[in-house]
Design a protein around this motif. Structure first.
Motif: not given
Length: 422
Positions: A132-135, A151-152, A156-159, A307-308
């Motif tokens: 995963l790349a963020l800008e 925080t990104v 993802i891990k939780a879901i 975002e989340e």
């Protein structure tokens, strides 16, 4: 060493002992499908009752792989009255959060799903590696690594954990940095992603970029064009279901490598990217993704104002997709089971036999395993399946140790002959 089983009673006794002490190695992962974890505010009786229902709901979704299962009348009734299936519960502190952890009767729930002919997804789940790349707002791009306290990554891990989907992020150590760059992830170059992922041995690879939508811009059109021009080989299974998420564009006709037939496929046109850009009106953030499996590559985009919520939506849809691929629809107790006979080579010790039987018994599609013959290192087994033989083959692909034997032309044998790679 070769061996011949002479006594079924003796074999059963020895097998029980072996399974008590032998740890079965796995290429894919196993998850606790009958456990639900719910964040709560307190430990009151009212909170416990509500949390038990939510945990039961979570478990049904996890065990079937589909969110809409909660609309089934039988499932809905059990969710409202979970006590019959609740075996234990506890509270645990996770940082500042209080968690209610409930363990339900997996065997009873499995029997219920079989009885109702509802989807059943076993404990063995495919592993997924996420690039995963963020800008950032200033245009800087970075790849999310496994050790990052970002925080990104958390949502993802939780879901993924809630859905029973094992996911990992790259280490981004020296090996990774020599194999791949931020540019490769941002461009979703499938061949580069696949090559860099080999060391992790995932079943699926996700490449994605997350960015804030900018007015009147089309994100890296030329970069996207080059990405699609790489995909020059067509998938041979035209009836394979697409990744089922709303607003996503299925490009499953494209493959990266390992196929024989070459075709000429046009790249996306600029008009198509303009159309994608227009979809961005539904949200301020965009997630462009590619999903790579052993024989398939799919691309698409999602938009959301948060975002989340965007990341959560993607992982939920991805989990639904995996569930549709790997969950089986049991035939039901009142219908005849699908009984097949397979032969497995390289079973040359009781330890190998114990590993192989344990592996097969854990599969959601397998109802019963019976040894019918042993000749040298080749075991012949009768398998009672809860679904089609094709479902059995689909689950077999999750582990490199259980391989179909090939014919003289190097193609998988039409007969049910396998090799156990212990």
């Amino acid at each position: 060493m070769c061996f011949l089983f002479k006594s079924r009673v003796g074999l059963t006794t020895m097998l029980i002992v072996l399974l008590s002490f032998v740890s079965l190695a796995r290429a894919s992962s196993t998850v606790s499908v009958a456990q639900g974890v719910i964040a709560v505010d307190d430990q009151s009786q009212q909170t416990q009752r509500g949390a038990a229902r939510e945990a039961m709901r979570q478990v049904f979704i996890k065990m079937t792989g589909q969110r809409d299962i909660v609309d089934n009348p039988v499932v809905s009734h059990v969710i409202r009255n979970p006590q019959e299936y609740l075996r234990s519960y506890r509270f645990e502190a996770d940082g500042t959060n209080l968690l209610y952890i409930a363990d339900f009767d997996a065997e009873a729930l499995t029997s219920l799903l079989k009885q109702e002919s509802l989807p059943l997804w076993g404990q063995r789940r495919p592993d997924t590696l996420i690039w995963l790349a963020l800008e950032s707002d200033d245009g800087q791009r970075v790849i999310i690594e496994d050790s990052a306290s970002d925080t990104v990554k958390g949502p993802i891990k939780a879901i993924a954990s809630e859905r029973g989907v094992p996911v990992v992020f790259p280490l981004m150590d020296l090996d990774d940095n020599t194999q791949i760059s931020t540019y490769d992830v941002w461009g979703r170059f499938a061949e580069r992603l696949k090559h860099a992922s080999v060391r992790y041995e995932p079943d699926f690879v996700i490449g994605a970029r997350l960015y804030k939508v900018k007015a009147n811009t089309i994100p890296d059109f030329e970069e996207e064009k080059r990405t699609q021009e790489q995909a020059s080989r067509v998938k041979f299974e035209n009836n394979r279901p697409a990744f089922s998420a709303s607003g996503m564009q299925d490009l499953s006709d494209y493959l990266v490598d390992d196929l024989v037939e070459e075709v000429s496929k046009p790249a996306f046109s600029k008009e198509e990217f303009v159309s994608m850009k227009q979809q961005a009106s539904v949200g301020d953030y965009a997630l462009d993704w590619v999903i790579i499996s052993k024989d398939d590559v799919q691309f698409g985009s999602l938009y959301n104002s948060d975002e989340e919520a965007l990341l959560s939506s993607f992982i939920q849809d991805y989990a639904d997709y995996l569930g549709s691929e790997f969950a089986i629809i049991p035939t039901g107790e009142n219908l005849a089971l699908n009984v097949i006979e397979i032969s497995v080579a390289n079973i040359d010790s009781l330890v190998s036999y114990a590993h192989m039987i344990g592996y097969l018994s854990e599969m959601s599609v397998v109802n019963r395993v019976t040894l019918t013959r042993q000749e040298g290192s080749v075991a012949t087994l009768s398998l009672s399946l809860l679904a089609d033989t094709a479902d059995f083959y689909n689950l077999i692909t999750l582990d490199e140790r259980f391989k179909p034997l090939s014919d003289k032309f190097g193609q998988p044998s039409q007969e049910l002959n396998f090799y156990w790679n212990n």
